[in-house]
Write a protein that holds these residues in place. Structure first.
Motif, PDB file in Angstrom:
ATOM      1  N   ALA A   1       0.871  -1.048  -0.494  1.00 25.66           N
ATOM      2  CA  ALA A   1       0.013  -0.172  -0.169  1.00 25.66           C
ATOM      3  C   ALA A   1       0.937   1.207   0.145  1.00 25.66           C
ATOM      4  CB  ALA A   1      -1.241  -0.268   0.994  1.00 25.66           C
ATOM      5  N   GLY A   2       2.430   1.013   0.079  1.00 21.26           N
ATOM      6  CA  GLY A   2       2.875   2.192   0.540  1.00 21.26           C
ATOM      7  C   GLY A   2       2.812   3.412   1.347  1.00 21.26           C
ATOM      8  N   ARG A   3       2.851   4.704   0.680  1.00 18.66           N
ATOM      9  CA  ARG A   3       2.273   6.123   1.641  1.00 18.66           C
ATOM     10  C   ARG A   3       0.300   6.294   1.434  1.00 18.66           C
ATOM     11  NH1 ARG A   3       5.634   8.878  -0.706  1.00 18.66           N
ATOM     12  NH2 ARG A   3       7.405   9.028   1.151  1.00 18.66           N
ATOM     13  N   GLY A   4      -0.302   4.909   0.879  1.00 18.03           N
ATOM     14  CA  GLY A   4      -1.706   5.112   1.544  1.00 18.03           C
ATOM     15  C   GLY A   4      -2.939   5.945   0.467  1.00 18.03           C
ATOM     16  N   HIS A   5      -2.107   6.041  -0.475  1.00 15.60           N
ATOM     17  CA  HIS A   5      -2.896   6.980  -1.278  1.00 15.60           C
ATOM     18  C   HIS A   5      -4.251   6.222  -1.667  1.00 15.60           C
ATOM     19  CE1 HIS A   5       0.731   9.710  -1.405  1.00 15.60           C
ATOM     20  NE2 HIS A   5       1.077   9.185  -2.071  1.00 15.60           N
ATOM     21  N   ASP A   6      -4.302   5.115  -2.378  1.00 13.90           N
ATOM     22  CA  ASP A   6      -5.323   4.837  -3.260  1.00 13.90           C
ATOM     23  C   ASP A   6      -5.621   4.101  -1.958  1.00 13.90           C
ATOM     24  OD1 ASP A   6      -3.844   4.265  -5.713  1.00 13.90           O
ATOM     25  OD2 ASP A   6      -2.476   2.727  -5.472  1.00 13.90           O
ATOM     26  N   ALA A   7      -5.640   3.437  -0.846  1.00 12.26           N
ATOM     27  CA  ALA A   7      -6.220   3.510   0.492  1.00 12.26           C
ATOM     28  C   ALA A   7      -7.351   4.258   0.736  1.00 12.26           C
ATOM     29  CB  ALA A   7      -5.307   2.331   1.805  1.00 12.26           C
ATOM     30  N   ARG A   8      -6.913   4.605   0.814  1.00 15.34           N
ATOM     31  CA  ARG A   8      -7.353   6.357   1.419  1.00 15.34           C
ATOM     32  C   ARG A   8      -7.823   6.646   0.460  1.00 15.34           C
ATOM     33  NH1 ARG A   8      -6.072  12.004   3.459  1.00 15.34           N
ATOM     34  NH2 ARG A   8      -7.939  13.380   3.610  1.00 15.34           N
ATOM     35  N   PHE A   9      -8.475   6.314  -1.079  1.00 12.06           N
ATOM     36  CA  PHE A   9      -9.183   6.549  -2.296  1.00 12.06           C
ATOM     37  C   PHE A   9     -10.413   5.669  -1.901  1.00 12.06           C
ATOM     38  CE2 PHE A   9     -10.444   4.891  -6.365  1.00 12.06           C
ATOM     39  CZ  PHE A   9     -10.937   6.592  -6.544  1.00 12.06           C
ATOM     40  N   PHE A  10     -10.158   4.726  -1.851  1.00 16.74           N
ATOM     41  CA  PHE A  10     -10.942   3.869  -1.851  1.00 16.74           C
ATOM     42  C   PHE A  10     -11.413   3.108  -0.377  1.00 16.74           C
ATOM     43  CE2 PHE A  10      -8.110   0.952  -4.281  1.00 16.74           C
ATOM     44  CZ  PHE A  10      -9.018   0.752  -6.214  1.00 16.74           C
ATOM     45  N   ALA A  11     -11.117   3.923   0.673  1.00 18.88           N
ATOM     46  CA  ALA A  11     -11.605   4.059   1.856  1.00 18.88           C
ATOM     47  C   ALA A  11     -13.106   5.379   0.935  1.00 18.88           C
ATOM     48  CB  ALA A  11     -11.096   4.482   3.567  1.00 18.88           C
ATOM     49  N   GLU A  12     -12.683   6.210   0.636  1.00 17.92           N
ATOM     50  CA  GLU A  12     -13.701   7.341   0.791  1.00 17.92           C
ATOM     51  C   GLU A  12     -14.571   7.091   0.115  1.00 17.92           C
ATOM     52  OE1 GLU A  12     -10.041  11.553   1.533  1.00 17.92           O
ATOM     53  OE2 GLU A  12     -10.496  10.426  -0.741  1.00 17.92           O
ATOM     54  N   GLU A  13     -13.958   6.041  -0.972  1.00 14.61           N
ATOM     55  CA  GLU A  13     -16.018   5.829  -2.474  1.00 14.61           C
ATOM     56  C   GLU A  13     -16.117   4.208  -1.141  1.00 14.61           C
ATOM     57  OE1 GLU A  13     -16.209   6.584  -5.286  1.00 14.61           O
ATOM     58  OE2 GLU A  13     -14.490   7.961  -5.433  1.00 14.61           O
TER      59      GLU A  13
ATOM     60  N   THR B   1      -8.217  -2.927   4.409  1.00 13.30           N
ATOM     61  CA  THR B   1      -6.980  -3.081   5.125  1.00 13.30           C
ATOM     62  C   THR B   1      -6.003  -2.558   4.586  1.00 13.30           C
ATOM     63  OG1 THR B   1      -8.435  -4.707   6.479  1.00 13.30           O
ATOM     64  CG2 THR B   1      -5.805  -5.052   5.873  1.00 13.30           C
ATOM     65  N   ALA B   2      -5.087  -1.855   4.638  1.00 13.94           N
ATOM     66  CA  ALA B   2      -3.622  -1.709   3.866  1.00 13.94           C
ATOM     67  C   ALA B   2      -2.842  -2.547   4.158  1.00 13.94           C
ATOM     68  CB  ALA B   2      -3.502   0.130   3.383  1.00 13.94           C
ATOM     69  N   LEU B   3      -1.888  -3.111   3.342  1.00 14.81           N
ATOM     70  CA  LEU B   3      -0.560  -3.601   4.001  1.00 14.81           C
ATOM     71  C   LEU B   3       0.526  -3.796   3.334  1.00 14.81           C
ATOM     72  CD1 LEU B   3      -0.469  -6.570   5.887  1.00 14.81           C
ATOM     73  CD2 LEU B   3      -0.478  -7.911   3.728  1.00 14.81           C
ATOM     74  N   ASP B   4       1.770  -3.222   4.418  1.00 20.50           N
ATOM     75  CA  ASP B   4       2.627  -3.195   3.728  1.00 20.50           C
ATOM     76  C   ASP B   4       3.475  -3.819   4.423  1.00 20.50           C
ATOM     77  OD1 ASP B   4       4.201  -0.774   1.469  1.00 20.50           O
ATOM     78  OD2 ASP B   4       5.667  -1.669   2.843  1.00 20.50           O
ATOM     79  N   ILE B   5       4.910  -4.911   3.696  1.00 19.40           N
ATOM     80  CA  ILE B   5       5.755  -5.515   3.921  1.00 19.40           C
ATOM     81  C   ILE B   5       6.903  -3.948   5.292  1.00 19.40           C
ATOM     82  CG2 ILE B   5       8.154  -5.589   2.174  1.00 19.40           C
ATOM     83  CD1 ILE B   5       8.478  -8.248   3.207  1.00 19.40           C
ATOM     84  N   ALA B   6       6.680  -3.109   4.656  1.00 18.80           N
ATOM     85  CA  ALA B   6       7.763  -2.137   5.198  1.00 18.80           C
ATOM     86  C   ALA B   6       7.491  -0.722   6.732  1.00 18.80           C
ATOM     87  CB  ALA B   6       8.592  -0.616   4.232  1.00 18.80           C
ATOM     88  N   PRO B   7       7.835  -1.155   7.670  1.00 19.41           N
ATOM     89  CA  PRO B   7       7.039  -0.681   9.082  1.00 19.41           C
ATOM     90  C   PRO B   7       7.577   0.967   8.161  1.00 19.41           C
ATOM     91  CG  PRO B   7       8.550  -2.090   9.690  1.00 19.41           C
ATOM     92  CD  PRO B   7       9.027  -2.033   8.280  1.00 19.41           C
ATOM     93  N   SER B   8       8.855   1.604   7.907  1.00 18.91           N
ATOM     94  CA  SER B   8       8.615   3.024   7.840  1.00 18.91           C
ATOM     95  C   SER B   8       7.435   3.608   6.632  1.00 18.91           C
ATOM     96  CB  SER B   8       9.879   3.263   7.257  1.00 18.91           C
ATOM     97  OG  SER B   8      10.612   2.954   8.510  1.00 18.91           O
ATOM     98  N   ALA B   9       6.890   2.371   6.106  1.00 20.14           N
ATOM     99  CA  ALA B   9       5.699   3.180   4.643  1.00 20.14           C
ATOM    100  C   ALA B   9       4.332   3.304   6.046  1.00 20.14           C
ATOM    101  CB  ALA B   9       5.619   2.061   3.731  1.00 20.14           C
ATOM    102  N   VAL B  10       4.523   2.125   5.826  1.00 22.41           N
ATOM    103  CA  VAL B  10       3.721   2.180   7.339  1.00 22.41           C
ATOM    104  C   VAL B  10       3.060   3.674   8.787  1.00 22.41           C
ATOM    105  CG1 VAL B  10       1.862   1.077   9.135  1.00 22.41           C
ATOM    106  CG2 VAL B  10       2.722  -0.825   7.469  1.00 22.41           C
ATOM    107  N   LYS B  11       3.884   3.732   8.411  1.00 23.07           N
ATOM    108  CA  LYS B  11       3.931   5.170   9.542  1.00 23.07           C
ATOM    109  C   LYS B  11       3.748   6.498   8.714  1.00 23.07           C
ATOM    110  CE  LYS B  11       7.294   6.527  13.142  1.00 23.07           C
ATOM    111  NZ  LYS B  11       8.577   6.414  13.500  1.00 23.07           N
ATOM    112  N   GLU B  12       3.859   6.324   7.477  1.00 25.37           N
ATOM    113  CA  GLU B  12       4.066   7.517   6.743  1.00 25.37           C
ATOM    114  C   GLU B  12       2.633   7.367   5.854  1.00 25.37           C
ATOM    115  OE1 GLU B  12       6.948   8.884   3.979  1.00 25.37           O
ATOM    116  OE2 GLU B  12       8.358   8.445   5.077  1.00 25.37           O
ATOM    117  N   ALA B  13       1.755   5.886   5.937  1.00 25.87           N
ATOM    118  CA  ALA B  13       0.595   6.207   5.355  1.00 25.87           C
ATOM    119  C   ALA B  13      -0.170   6.567   6.654  1.00 25.87           C
ATOM    120  CB  ALA B  13       0.422   4.860   4.976  1.00 25.87           C
TER     121      ALA B  13
END
Ligand SMILES: C[S@@+](CC[C@H](N)C(=O)[O-])C[C@H]1O[C@@H](n2cnc3c(N)ncnc32)[C@H](O)[C@@H]1O
Length: 197
Positions: free
Chosen positions: A48-60, A65-77
């Motif tokens: 999911a990276g920085r979460g732009h798509d996650a938020r888009f689908f949530a707004e829709e 559930t947005a998953l990323d292997i990198a803890p820093s990506a999750v923090k930024e999202a």
């Protein structure tokens, strides 16, 4: 969780070397929603990276559930794209936790499979199947003409995607999106499958 993968991606996020991130949802997802309507129900977004798509689908309207292997990506999202209908988790799509299995109406992805070495693609397709409930749907944006043939992102042929999702899936629709980031016009393909088995 694959240690080498985790270290590679966490390193990219920590160093801020994230050239794939355009600061907005993927235009082909917008195009999909305009043409076919928004995904409903529970949606898993791997890589999911920085979460732009996650938020888009949530707004829709989806429960994301947005998953990323990198803890820093999750923090930024969590900082950049928090939404009441989105939960951000650290996790490896190739080692899907038991409580995520069989519970999703949709899996949507944008340059997650193409970010992986092709050696992982079969395992990735198995995980998508595992995540979806019967009748669930998989929507992917794939790099079919990347700038660098060596990758990542790795080039994938539409026929290869069909082979990966041959067992237990039916192709619903495939199209070359008219909407794309400027640098990706004509380089991506959207493919939409339904889990049947
Ligand atoms: C090329 S980036 C794309 C990010 C986002 N989808 C976008 O397009 O902005 C790939 C993302 O997938 C994540 N990733 C790579 N392998 C993964 C895995 N096995 N499970 C979950 N996430 C993974 C990386 O940390 C990275 O954030």
């Amino acid at each position: 969780m694959d240690r080498a993968l985790l270290e590679f991606w966490e390193g990219r996020w920590r160093s801020g070397h994230t050239p794939w991130d355009h600061g907005e949802p993927a235009p082909p997802f917008r195009e999909f929603v305009e043409r076919f309507g928004a995904p409903e129900g529970r949606l898993l977004l791997p890589g999911a990276g920085r979460g732009h798509d996650a938020r888009f689908f949530a707004e829709e309207g989806a429960e994301v559930t947005a998953l990323d292997i990198a803890p820093s990506a999750v923090k930024e999202a969590e900082a950049a794209n928090a939404h009441p209908r989105t939960v951000y988790l650290v996790g490896d799509i190739l080692a899907l936790e038991d409580d995520l299995q069989g519970s999703f109406d949709w899996v949507a992805e944008h340059t997650c499979l193409c970010a992986m070495d092709p050696a992982f693609w079969e395992a990735y397709a198995r995980s998508v199947r595992l995540a979806l409930r019967p009748g669930g749907q998989f929507l992917g944006i794939f790099y079919i003409e990347p700038h660098d043939e060596e990758g990542p992102p790795h080039k994938i042929e539409p026929a290869t995607i069909d082979i990966l999702f041959a067992e237990g899936f039916r192709l619903v629709e495939a199209f070359r999106p008219a909407k794309a980031y400027d640098s990706r016009i004509g380089r991506e393909e959207v493919r939409w499958y339904r889990r049947e088995g």
